[in-house]
Design a protein around this motif. Structure first.
Motif, PDB file in Angstrom:
ATOM      1  N   PHE A  38       0.857  -1.182   0.000  1.00  0.00           N
ATOM      2  CA  PHE A  38       0.000   0.000   0.000  1.00  0.00           C
ATOM      3  C   PHE A  38       0.891   1.228   0.000  1.00  0.00           C
ATOM      4  N   SER A  39       0.316   2.340  -0.440  1.00  0.00           N
ATOM      5  CA  SER A  39       0.983   3.631  -0.389  1.00  0.00           C
ATOM      6  C   SER A  39       0.173   4.569   0.480  1.00  0.00           C
ATOM      7  N   ILE A  40       0.845   5.465   1.207  1.00  0.00           N
ATOM      8  CA  ILE A  40       0.169   6.453   2.032  1.00  0.00           C
ATOM      9  C   ILE A  40       0.828   7.811   1.826  1.00  0.00           C
ATOM     10  N   PHE A  41       0.000   8.817   1.558  1.00  0.00           N
ATOM     11  CA  PHE A  41       0.464  10.190   1.474  1.00  0.00           C
ATOM     12  C   PHE A  41       0.066  10.913   2.748  1.00  0.00           C
ATOM     13  N   LEU A  42       1.055  11.521   3.403  1.00  0.00           N
ATOM     14  CA  LEU A  42       0.825  12.280   4.622  1.00  0.00           C
ATOM     15  C   LEU A  42       1.165  13.747   4.374  1.00  0.00           C
ATOM     16  N   GLY A  78      -8.659   0.579 -10.342  1.00  0.00           N
ATOM     17  CA  GLY A  78      -9.399  -0.263 -11.271  1.00  0.00           C
ATOM     18  C   GLY A  78      -8.605  -1.429 -11.817  1.00  0.00           C
ATOM     19  N   LEU A  79      -9.186  -2.093 -12.796  1.00  0.00           N
ATOM     20  CA  LEU A  79      -8.605  -3.277 -13.411  1.00  0.00           C
ATOM     21  C   LEU A  79      -7.169  -3.035 -13.856  1.00  0.00           C
ATOM     22  N   THR A  80      -6.318  -4.008 -13.611  1.00  0.00           N
ATOM     23  CA  THR A  80      -4.898  -4.069 -13.976  1.00  0.00           C
ATOM     24  C   THR A  80      -4.016  -3.179 -13.113  1.00  0.00           C
ATOM     25  N   CYS A  81      -4.575  -2.390 -12.216  1.00  0.00           N
ATOM     26  CA  CYS A  81      -3.787  -1.406 -11.476  1.00  0.00           C
ATOM     27  C   CYS A  81      -3.139  -1.996 -10.223  1.00  0.00           C
ATOM     28  N   THR A  82      -2.208  -1.233  -9.676  1.00  0.00           N
ATOM     29  CA  THR A  82      -1.631  -1.476  -8.359  1.00  0.00           C
ATOM     30  C   THR A  82      -1.869  -0.217  -7.528  1.00  0.00           C
ATOM     31  N   ASP A  83      -1.230  -0.143  -6.361  1.00  0.00           N
ATOM     32  CA  ASP A  83      -1.353   1.072  -5.556  1.00  0.00           C
ATOM     33  C   ASP A  83      -0.648   2.263  -6.189  1.00  0.00           C
ATOM     34  N   GLU A  84       0.201   2.030  -7.198  1.00  0.00           N
ATOM     35  CA  GLU A  84       1.008   3.115  -7.754  1.00  0.00           C
ATOM     36  C   GLU A  84       0.330   3.907  -8.860  1.00  0.00           C
ATOM     37  N   ASN A  85      -0.725   3.375  -9.475  1.00  0.00           N
ATOM     38  CA  ASN A  85      -1.356   4.116 -10.572  1.00  0.00           C
ATOM     39  C   ASN A  85      -1.863   5.478 -10.123  1.00  0.00           C
ATOM     40  N   PHE A  86      -2.586   5.482  -9.011  1.00  0.00           N
ATOM     41  CA  PHE A  86      -3.122   6.744  -8.503  1.00  0.00           C
ATOM     42  C   PHE A  86      -2.003   7.673  -8.063  1.00  0.00           C
ATOM     43  N   THR A  87      -1.020   7.148  -7.338  1.00  0.00           N
ATOM     44  CA  THR A  87       0.015   8.017  -6.783  1.00  0.00           C
ATOM     45  C   THR A  87       0.826   8.694  -7.885  1.00  0.00           C
ATOM     46  N   GLN A  88       0.993   8.029  -9.017  1.00  0.00           N
ATOM     47  CA  GLN A  88       1.829   8.564 -10.085  1.00  0.00           C
ATOM     48  C   GLN A  88       1.059   9.367 -11.130  1.00  0.00           C
ATOM     49  N   LYS A  89      -0.260   9.173 -11.211  1.00  0.00           N
ATOM     50  CA  LYS A  89      -1.002   9.764 -12.321  1.00  0.00           C
ATOM     51  C   LYS A  89      -2.115  10.728 -11.933  1.00  0.00           C
ATOM     52  N   ALA A  90      -2.612  10.669 -10.700  1.00  0.00           N
ATOM     53  CA  ALA A  90      -3.835  11.403 -10.372  1.00  0.00           C
ATOM     54  C   ALA A  90      -3.605  12.880 -10.077  1.00  0.00           C
ATOM     55  N   GLY A  91      -2.399  13.257  -9.669  1.00  0.00           N
ATOM     56  CA  GLY A  91      -2.139  14.652  -9.365  1.00  0.00           C
ATOM     57  C   GLY A  91      -2.943  15.171  -8.190  1.00  0.00           C
ATOM     58  N   ALA A  92      -3.074  14.352  -7.144  1.00  0.00           N
ATOM     59  CA  ALA A  92      -3.968  14.678  -6.027  1.00  0.00           C
ATOM     60  C   ALA A  92      -3.289  15.335  -4.839  1.00  0.00           C
ATOM     61  N   ILE A 124      -4.006  10.207   2.232  1.00  0.00           N
ATOM     62  CA  ILE A 124      -4.556   9.337   1.187  1.00  0.00           C
ATOM     63  C   ILE A 124      -3.861   7.992   1.262  1.00  0.00           C
ATOM     64  N   VAL A 125      -4.657   6.932   1.287  1.00  0.00           N
ATOM     65  CA  VAL A 125      -4.131   5.567   1.294  1.00  0.00           C
ATOM     66  C   VAL A 125      -4.604   4.854   0.035  1.00  0.00           C
ATOM     67  N   CYS A 126      -3.665   4.221  -0.661  1.00  0.00           N
ATOM     68  CA  CYS A 126      -3.967   3.457  -1.880  1.00  0.00           C
ATOM     69  C   CYS A 126      -3.488   2.027  -1.670  1.00  0.00           C
ATOM     70  N   CYS A 127      -4.375   1.069  -1.855  1.00  0.00           N
ATOM     71  CA  CYS A 127      -3.990  -0.340  -1.731  1.00  0.00           C
ATOM     72  C   CYS A 127      -3.883  -0.979  -3.107  1.00  0.00           C
ATOM     73  N   ASP A 128      -3.428  -2.217  -3.144  1.00  0.00           N
ATOM     74  CA  ASP A 128      -3.395  -2.976  -4.390  1.00  0.00           C
ATOM     75  C   ASP A 128      -4.818  -3.405  -4.742  1.00  0.00           C
ATOM     76  N   THR A 129      -4.987  -3.924  -5.947  1.00  0.00           N
ATOM     77  CA  THR A 129      -6.314  -4.302  -6.424  1.00  0.00           C
ATOM     78  C   THR A 129      -6.603  -5.794  -6.295  1.00  0.00           C
ATOM     79  N   SER A 130      -5.656  -6.549  -5.768  1.00  0.00           N
ATOM     80  CA  SER A 130      -5.850  -7.993  -5.585  1.00  0.00           C
ATOM     81  C   SER A 130      -4.713  -8.520  -4.731  1.00  0.00           C
ATOM     82  N   PRO A 131      -4.846  -9.747  -4.230  1.00  0.00           N
ATOM     83  CA  PRO A 131      -3.682 -10.411  -3.638  1.00  0.00           C
ATOM     84  C   PRO A 131      -2.645 -10.709  -4.723  1.00  0.00           C
TER      85      PRO A 131
END
Length: 287
Positions: free
Chosen positions: A32-36, A54-68, A79-86
């Protein structure tokens, strides 16, 4: 609980950290990733927005692309981002983008061999918040948001876990998975052939059966999203809403597609929406 650091970056004056750990819920390693934001401290424990991808993603898609992160710093939201599957060599999988690894659909699988690892619902709603609240300067106040399959997860979790999330938002969510190819494939394999059991993970069904006041919900859907009519089916969720349900907003954004360019455009508005629900700002969220 032992967390293994695997990355750290300063961004928007705050810190983005990435960890791996052994999940007792998933019976596998996960990340998981966490932004503090910079104001986060033991004396100032911040509320958390949980993001589901979403599909095919990991926790890094949002952190690298969303600009949040600039908006998160300004508002004071972790902000906490987890993986999309085990993940792992012993985790059952299929050579497909829409099922198996990268496509856990945020359900608790009941069918072998997937029921040994695929318990993303419990991971997101139970184990992950316990880890985050025990190890980082955050409070137990939380909201949930997601994209596509993750938007499905955010809606289902937010509607089922009454009182646990201040608000729900989603970008291009799969709102009626019992009636689309992505959902039918995933649910038949994870949950079995009894379609009655699928309804517990279907936002349209949950909304139609919901009792009491709905939580605040914001959904953005691009009009040029190629998945809108066959997979996402946003209008079917609108049909379940009471006429006077003013705290549920479904916005069709002209010309936008399914990509992270769409998410980048409106993520600051979603963060402001959650900040109001979490009590960080006192002015109403304006369309």
């Amino acid at each position: 609980m032992s967390l293994t650091p695997i990355g750290s970056h300063k961004v928007a004056s705050g810190m983005l950290q990435r960890y791996s750990h052994t999940s007792k819920t998933l019976n596998s390693e996960t990340t998981f990733s966490i932004f503090l934001p910079p104001r986060a401290s033991e004396a100032t424990r911040l509320p958390v927005l949980y993001w589901l991808s979403g599909l095919t993603c990991t926790d890094e898609n949002f952190t690298q692309k969303a600009g949040a992160f600039h908006a998160a710093t300004e508002l004071g939201i972790a902000i906490v981002c987890c993986d999309t599957s085990p993940r792992g060599e012993d985790v059952a999988d299929e050579d497909a983008y829409d099922f198996g690894k990268g496509a856990g659909f945020y359900v608790n699988a009941t069918q072998a061999p997937y029921n040994h690892h695929y318990h993303m619902y419990d991971y997101v709603t139970r184990e992950l918040p316990e880890i985050i609240e025990a190890n980082f300067p955050v409070s137990d106040k939380k909201s949930i948001c997601g994209h596509s399959m993750g938007g499905h997860g955010a809606l289902v979790i937010g509607l089922r876990e009454k009182g646990q999330y201040a608000a729900i938002s989603a970008f291009a969510p799969i709102v009626n998975p019992v009636d689309c190819a992505w959902g039918e494939k995933a649910f038949s394999n994870y949950l079995g052939d009894d379609k009655n059991t699928w309804q517990a993970y279907d936002a349209c069904h949950l909304l139609s059966q919901y009792e009491g006041a709905l939580p605040d919900i914001l959904i953005d859907q691009g009009t040029e999203d190629t998945f809108l009519h066959d997979q996402l089916k946003t209008p079917q969720l609108s049909a379940q809403l009471p006429v006077d349900q003013s705290n549920v907003q479904i916005r069709y954004q002209l010309g936008y597609d399914h990509s992270y360019f769409f998410i980048q455009t409106f993520i600051a508005e979603h963060l402001a929406f959650h900040a109001r629900a979490l009590g960080l700002i006192d002015y109403p969220f304006e369309l």
